[in-house]
Enzyme design. Structure first.
Site, short mmCIF file in Angstrom:
data_model
loop_
_atom_site.label_atom_id
_atom_site.label_comp_id
_atom_site.label_asym_id
_atom_site.label_seq_id
_atom_site.Cartn_x
_atom_site.Cartn_y
_atom_site.Cartn_z
N ASP A 88 0.84 -1.27 0.12
CA ASP A 88 0.09 -0.11 0.20
C ASP A 88 0.86 1.34 0.01
OD1 ASP A 88 0.90 -0.48 2.61
OD2 ASP A 88 -0.80 0.93 3.42
N GLU A 158 0.16 -0.98 5.94
CA GLU A 158 1.30 -0.31 6.74
C GLU A 158 0.91 1.11 6.91
OE1 GLU A 158 4.75 1.32 8.27
OE2 GLU A 158 3.66 1.93 6.40
N HIS A 218 -22.05 34.61 14.13
CA HIS A 218 -21.52 35.97 13.62
C HIS A 218 -20.29 36.62 14.50
CE1 HIS A 218 -21.58 40.10 12.33
NE2 HIS A 218 -22.20 40.10 11.40
N HIS A 432 6.26 10.21 1.14
CA HIS A 432 5.15 10.78 1.64
C HIS A 432 4.86 12.35 1.31
CE1 HIS A 432 4.48 8.02 5.70
NE2 HIS A 432 4.89 7.24 4.57
N1 BES Z 1 8.35 3.39 5.44
C1 BES Z 1 8.02 4.22 6.40
C2 BES Z 1 8.88 4.48 7.85
C3 BES Z 1 10.34 4.91 7.39
C4 BES Z 1 10.54 5.45 6.42
C5 BES Z 1 11.25 4.49 8.79
C6 BES Z 1 11.87 6.01 6.54
C7 BES Z 1 12.30 4.77 8.57
C8 BES Z 1 12.78 5.58 7.42
C9 BES Z 1 6.74 3.64 6.67
O1 BES Z 1 5.85 3.42 5.42
C10 BES Z 1 5.90 4.88 7.44
O2 BES Z 1 5.79 5.75 6.78
N2 BES Z 1 5.49 4.68 8.47
C11 BES Z 1 4.47 5.53 9.31
C12 BES Z 1 3.80 5.04 10.27
C13 BES Z 1 2.59 4.47 10.01
C14 BES Z 1 1.90 3.87 11.39
C15 BES Z 1 1.64 5.19 9.29
C16 BES Z 1 5.37 6.78 9.75
O3 BES Z 1 6.69 6.67 10.05
O4 BES Z 1 4.88 8.02 9.66
MN MN Z 2 7.03 2.41 4.16
MN MN Z 3 5.36 5.32 4.92
#
Ligand code: BES
Ligand code: MN
Ligand code: MN
Length: 463
Positions: A88, A158, A218, A432
């Site tokens: 995902d 995830e 208001h 992200h």
């Molecule tokens: N792959 C990431 C986590 C990550 C990225 C760890 C780079 C270390 C270095 C993972 O997919 C992620 O985004 N995890 C989320 C947490 C999740 C519960 C939504 C996060 O870290 O925000």
């Molecule tokens: Mn990840």
């Molecule tokens: Mn991620």
């Protein structure tokens, strides 16, 4: 050239092509509108694992999105590597900030990636990194060089908290039995500075709602006489950190693991340029907790961040209004020994206690997870270190990451094996964010390094 490097070089165009096809499917787990695509991605991963040489592959149903499980068992007496990854991806929003559509992958060169990088949502996190393992398996099965057993467990939730994975592990401990868990879902320091992730932060994610009057008002007739939920909420949020950027929630730091002077000194040896860091982000200065370096702030210290905030009128022009409600999404990154459920409770109690009379506050916990840290004097780590040495010609640096993969702490508890976090992404890959990408060099280097882990781990552990 070694067989492995030769195989990867000869097949790289196809490896890239296959990843691009996978990236075209918008498997956004957070948005139900993409449900069909998420399920279709699971099918695609299943087929890829079959093609790569797994003997059996199945789509395992869960209360949420399915888990793709595949395995190739060559000899029950040999060690077993369990690969974990996720198919995902994060939502692509804000979509208007992408230079090319998020689900129409393109290859472009960047300063960091002169060999080209694939731009698409999920390119690095985690489809690209997960697919390195599929192609590494292909190499090992096609050339008869798989030295041990392998299992794959690729999930589809995830990015929304891995709820079904906990459920699945609970019910399938035997099926998942392994000697080491191998994950590529983190990063490395730089292309010429390999590193292995030895820690992840925990997470507590909450949504808050601040309720004032029973309807929008208001702002002239009522302004100044009743609590404005947006004013109050922002004040409450601002009070959660003090002038030193310490978090003010009572009890928040009680269990925080304090690193020794020696450990902090060791951390400070990792190559890092504050100037380059600031330049990459176009900021004049960094900002954070007093008494800690940038690398400490983003890995060994807990944090509190607003991830989104809304309420009132945000349309065109001006509307004079006091909104009845205001909202925010808040995440707290946690460090070893902080329990995420306990922290969530502390937050809730504190946030409720600081809401002024005339308002009501609702705190809705989302997901969370425990932090993770692993020692490096283990056979698992040493095997990984040897693999990097052979592939990069350099010893990797152990490094704690600030990100979270909540399920990793649970793996250790439930499956009783160590996890190796072999990440090949770079901080600049914009996971992200808009314009996420994954360097082709990193993608191929991952495929060239993974089989070496299998080799060293088997040599070092087989009876
Ligand atoms: N792959 C990431 C986590 C990550 C990225 C760890 C780079 C270390 C270095 C993972 O997919 C992620 O985004 N995890 C989320 C947490 C999740 C519960 C939504 C996060 O870290 O925000
Ligand atoms: Mn990840
Ligand atoms: Mn991620």
């Amino acid at each position: 050239m070694k067989n492995l490097d030769k195989y990867v070089e000869e097949n790289k165009d196809r490896f890239i092509e296959e990843l691009i096809e996978l990236l075209k499917i918008p498997s956004v787990s957070a948005d139900p509108a993409y449900k069909k695509d998420v399920l279709y991605t699971a099918e695609a991963v299943k087929n890829a694992l079959k093609e790569a040489g797994c003997d059996s592959v199945e789509i395992c149903e869960t209360p949420g999105y399915p888990i793709v499980f595949g395995e190739k068992i060559i000899d029950k007496d040999l060690p077993t590597v369990l690969v974990y990854g996720h198919y995902d991806v994060q939502p692509a929003d804000p979509i208007e900030l992408w230079d090319s559509p998020p689900f129409e992958p393109v290859i472009k060169n960047t300063k960091v990636h002169p060999e080209g990088a694939i731009f698409a949502r999920g390119a690095c996190d985690d489809k690209g990194q997960m697919y390195m393992h599929v192609k590494a398996l292909e190499y090992m099965t096609k050339t008869g060089s798989l030295p041990c057993n392998v299992k794959f467990m690729i999930e589809g939730e995830e990015e929304v908290g891995s709820e079904s994975l906990g459920w699945f592990i609970e019910r399938n401990k035997e099926k998942l039995a392994n000697d080491v868990i191998l994950i590529s879902d983190t990063g490395m320091i730089a292309k010429d500075t390999p590193s292995i992730t030895t820690g992840l932060r925990g997470l507590s994610y909450v949504e808050v709602e601040l309720i004032g009057p029973n309807r929008d008002l208001h702002s002239g007739l009522y302004g100044g006489a009743v609590a404005n939920p947006i004013n109050v909420l922002t004040k409450m949020i601002a009070s959660l950190t003090d002038e030193n950027n310490h978090i003010t929630i009572p009890g928040f730091y009680d269990k925080v693991e304090e690193l020794s002077k020696e450990e902090r000194a060791k951390m400070a040896e990792a190559p890092f340029s504050l100037e380059k860091y600031k330049e990459a982000l176009d900021i004049e200065d960094v900002y954070g907790e007093k008494g800690y370096s940038t690398n400490e702030r983003n890995s060994i210290r807990p944090t509190l961040d607003v991830n989104g905030i809304w309420g009132g009128y945000i349309g065109e022009g001006a509307k004079t209004v006091i909104a009845s409600k205001a909202f925010a999404k808040i995440s707290m990154r946690l460090v070893p020994n902080q329990d995420w459920k306990e922290i969530t409770e502390l937050f809730k109690k504190h946030f409720e206690s600081i809401a002024p009379k005339g308002t009501r506050v609702l705190v809705k916990p989302h997901h969370g997870g425990q932090a993770y840290v692993t020692p490096i004097d283990t056979v698992e780590y040493q095997a990984a270190s040897n693999a990097y040495k052979e592939s990069f010609g350099k010893e990797p640096i152990p490094q704690r990451s600030g990100g979270s993969i909540p399920i990793v702490a649970l793996f250790e508890k439930q499956l009783k094996s160590k996890t190796i976090l072999m990440g090949f992404g770079l901080d600049s890959d914009a996971i992200h964010s808009p314009n996420e990408h994954f360097g082709i060099w990193n993608y191929l280097k991952g495929i060239k390094t993974i089989p070496l882990f299998y080799k060293h781990f088997t040599e070092m552990t087989k009876k």
